[in-house]
Motif scaffolding. Structure first.
Motif, PDB file in Angstrom:
ATOM      1  N   ASN A  61       0.764  -1.343   0.012  1.00 46.90           N
ATOM      2  CA  ASN A  61       0.080  -0.097  -0.036  1.00 46.90           C
ATOM      3  C   ASN A  61       0.966   1.339   0.248  1.00 46.90           C
ATOM      4  O   ASN A  61       0.603   2.514   0.673  1.00 46.90           O
ATOM      5  CB  ASN A  61      -0.909  -0.099   1.159  1.00 46.90           C
ATOM      6  CG  ASN A  61      -0.299  -0.028   2.350  1.00 46.90           C
ATOM      7  OD1 ASN A  61       0.805  -0.046   2.603  1.00 46.90           O
ATOM      8  ND2 ASN A  61      -0.888   0.430   3.484  1.00 46.90           N
ATOM      9  N   SER A 114      -0.590  -1.089 -10.756  1.00 42.64           N
ATOM     10  CA  SER A 114      -0.111   0.158  -9.726  1.00 42.64           C
ATOM     11  C   SER A 114      -1.060   1.310  -9.721  1.00 42.64           C
ATOM     12  O   SER A 114      -1.773   1.715 -10.759  1.00 42.64           O
ATOM     13  CB  SER A 114       1.258   0.746  -9.896  1.00 42.64           C
ATOM     14  OG  SER A 114       1.742   1.399  -8.966  1.00 42.64           O
ATOM     15  N   TYR A 115      -1.250   2.140  -8.728  1.00 44.69           N
ATOM     16  CA  TYR A 115      -1.940   3.221  -8.551  1.00 44.69           C
ATOM     17  C   TYR A 115      -1.335   4.045  -7.461  1.00 44.69           C
ATOM     18  O   TYR A 115      -1.155   3.841  -6.370  1.00 44.69           O
ATOM     19  CB  TYR A 115      -3.296   2.903  -8.017  1.00 44.69           C
ATOM     20  CG  TYR A 115      -4.513   4.242  -8.162  1.00 44.69           C
ATOM     21  CD1 TYR A 115      -4.646   5.105  -8.893  1.00 44.69           C
ATOM     22  CD2 TYR A 115      -5.054   4.183  -6.780  1.00 44.69           C
ATOM     23  CE1 TYR A 115      -5.383   6.429  -8.565  1.00 44.69           C
ATOM     24  CE2 TYR A 115      -6.103   5.237  -6.500  1.00 44.69           C
ATOM     25  CZ  TYR A 115      -6.101   6.138  -7.368  1.00 44.69           C
ATOM     26  OH  TYR A 115      -6.848   7.237  -7.472  1.00 44.69           O
ATOM     27  N   GLY A 117      -2.775   6.896  -6.565  1.00 45.93           N
ATOM     28  CA  GLY A 117      -3.757   7.840  -5.790  1.00 45.93           C
ATOM     29  C   GLY A 117      -4.179   9.099  -6.531  1.00 45.93           C
ATOM     30  O   GLY A 117      -4.852   9.799  -6.018  1.00 45.93           O
ATOM     31  N   GLY A 138      -9.751  -0.739 -10.774  1.00 49.70           N
ATOM     32  CA  GLY A 138      -9.676   0.207  -9.596  1.00 49.70           C
ATOM     33  C   GLY A 138      -9.017  -0.769  -8.441  1.00 49.70           C
ATOM     34  O   GLY A 138      -8.968  -2.102  -8.201  1.00 49.70           O
ATOM     35  N   ARG A 139      -8.277   0.031  -7.497  1.00 52.89           N
ATOM     36  CA  ARG A 139      -7.641  -0.437  -6.372  1.00 52.89           C
ATOM     37  C   ARG A 139      -7.459   0.607  -5.516  1.00 52.89           C
ATOM     38  O   ARG A 139      -7.144   1.769  -5.805  1.00 52.89           O
ATOM     39  CB  ARG A 139      -6.527  -1.292  -6.875  1.00 52.89           C
ATOM     40  CG  ARG A 139      -5.163  -0.366  -7.592  1.00 52.89           C
ATOM     41  CD  ARG A 139      -4.056  -0.958  -7.687  1.00 52.89           C
ATOM     42  NE  ARG A 139      -3.469  -1.001  -6.208  1.00 52.89           N
ATOM     43  CZ  ARG A 139      -2.657  -2.083  -5.915  1.00 52.89           C
ATOM     44  NH1 ARG A 139      -2.236  -2.944  -6.774  1.00 52.89           N
ATOM     45  NH2 ARG A 139      -2.032  -2.422  -4.699  1.00 52.89           N
ATOM     46  N   ASN A 140      -7.058   0.397  -4.281  1.00 50.41           N
ATOM     47  CA  ASN A 140      -6.461   1.599  -3.431  1.00 50.41           C
ATOM     48  C   ASN A 140      -4.949   1.602  -3.762  1.00 50.41           C
ATOM     49  O   ASN A 140      -4.260   1.036  -4.666  1.00 50.41           O
ATOM     50  CB  ASN A 140      -6.425   0.990  -1.860  1.00 50.41           C
ATOM     51  CG  ASN A 140      -7.777   0.528  -1.508  1.00 50.41           C
ATOM     52  OD1 ASN A 140      -8.590   1.436  -1.862  1.00 50.41           O
ATOM     53  ND2 ASN A 140      -8.063  -0.216  -0.362  1.00 50.41           N
ATOM     54  N   ARG A 141      -4.268   2.710  -3.152  1.00 53.45           N
ATOM     55  CA  ARG A 141      -3.053   3.290  -3.753  1.00 53.45           C
ATOM     56  C   ARG A 141      -1.808   2.004  -3.315  1.00 53.45           C
ATOM     57  O   ARG A 141      -2.273   1.826  -2.272  1.00 53.45           O
ATOM     58  CB  ARG A 141      -2.661   4.294  -2.995  1.00 53.45           C
ATOM     59  CG  ARG A 141      -1.462   5.237  -3.539  1.00 53.45           C
ATOM     60  CD  ARG A 141      -1.051   6.363  -2.604  1.00 53.45           C
ATOM     61  NE  ARG A 141      -0.584   6.151  -1.445  1.00 53.45           N
ATOM     62  CZ  ARG A 141       0.200   6.877  -0.890  1.00 53.45           C
ATOM     63  NH1 ARG A 141       0.228   8.272  -1.312  1.00 53.45           N
ATOM     64  NH2 ARG A 141       0.617   6.648   0.379  1.00 53.45           N
ATOM     65  N   GLY A 142      -1.006   1.937  -4.173  1.00 55.92           N
ATOM     66  CA  GLY A 142      -0.091   0.830  -4.004  1.00 55.92           C
ATOM     67  C   GLY A 142       0.197   0.179  -5.357  1.00 55.92           C
ATOM     68  O   GLY A 142      -0.053   0.559  -6.159  1.00 55.92           O
TER      69      GLY A 142
END
Length: 315
Positions: A61, A114-115, A117, A138-142
């Motif tokens: 993350n 990867s994302y 944010g 889609g995903r959370n940051r990391g």
């Protein structure tokens, strides 16, 4: 006359680099865990299938990467950690050489999701040096890095790998060394769908050590410390009673990096004097914080060894 000196293609260059960096699945785990930690992650998951022979996945993350950064990550000598020669003299990150992901992608299939944010999530896949970038789910940051088909295109290397049990043992050793360096971060190890370790973030090395070695009691460990302007030593050594029970684990962490050093191993054992029989080996978790100018961490391709400017003083 035929020109016998030629510039090698990038794919061959990466495979040569891979020969230095990627010895076995545990080497890949080490590089991916270090990248996750350098990203600022406070939660890291390692997922393995068949002892890492079939699949290695590391999920973090951390800061994540945007489209351009993900694309650059598989280029040879691409790194976010070094910008000048001076940086080599004061290395504070774990993974810094720059060819790890490129080397891994030359001997295996790799997928990076990867994302950061801010921009949209992206997924980059690399197969035999051919990279494909596309929008990611889609995903959370990391970042999630998945490696499969290890050494599939280098059968001469794959045949030297050991059994699933043996390769997993090497990975487990790498994992434990890593989690002991970063006890303020939570880690999870999954093997073939089953959770092996679920390690919550802790406050110090002792707490993490006891999470790993559940049979050890805090009363069986002796705290050590030393401090001067260039050298700070802290940690825990096993009492003679603990060692006589058959425990034999040795963890040496220098500036946040797990390393091996026969000189310091010998120094610790000699510190016990005649308390230990010759065939016994001490158990310890020792952290050394050194002025970067007196220690060289770039003497081993996988950064597992160090060299001191004054080894006698260190001893």
């Amino acid at each position: 006359m035929e020109n016998r000196i030629r510039v090698l293609p990038g794919e061959i260059i990466n495979q040569i680099a891979a020969g230095e960096v990627v010895e076995r699945p545990a080497s890949i785990v080490k590089e991916l865990l270090e990248n996750a930690l350098d990203s600022g992650a406070d939660e890291v998951i390692l997922n393995l299938e068949k002892g890492g022979l079939d699949m290695i996945t590391v999920i973090d993350n951390g800061s994540g990467m945007n489209r351009d950064e993900v694309t650059s990550s598989l280029l040879q000598h691409a790194t976010s950690k070094i910008a000048s020669l001076k940086d080599l003299e004061n290395i504070s990150s774990l993974g810094f050489r720059g060819e790890a992901l490129a080397s891994i992608s030359s001997i295996a299939e790799i997928s990076i999701h990867s994302y950061d944010g801010q921009d949209k999530p992206v997924t980059l896949t690399g197969i035999s040096g051919h990279n494909t970038l596309r929008p990611g789910p889609g995903r959370n940051r990391g970042t999630t890095v998945k490696v499969t088909r290890i050494f599939a295109n280098v059968p001469a290397r794959r045949k030297f790998l050991k059994s699933e049990t043996t390769e997993y043992k090497y990975i487990l050793e790498t994992f434990i060394n890593t989690v002991l360096t970063k006890f303020s971060i939570s880690f999870k190890l999954i093997r073939n769908g089953k959770t092996v370790y679920q390690l919550p973030a802790g406050t110090d090395g002792l707490e993490r050590l006891l999470q790993i070695h559940k049979q050890v009691k805090a009363t069986e460990l002796i705290r050590i410390s030393y401090d001067d302007p260039q050298i700070r030593i802290s940690g825990w050594i096993g009492s003679p009673e603990l060692i006589k029970q058959g425990s034999s684990w040795q963890y040496l962490i220098i500036n946040g990096r797990p390393v091996r050093n026969p000189l310091l191993n010998k120094a610790v054992k000699e510190g016990y004097g005649t308390v230990l029989m010759r065939e016994m080996n001490p158990c310890y978790l020792i952290f050394l914080e050194l002025d970067p100018a007196i220690v060289d961490v770039n003497v081993h391709p996988r950064k597992q060894e160090v060299r001191f400017s004054d080894p006698g003083r260190m001893f």
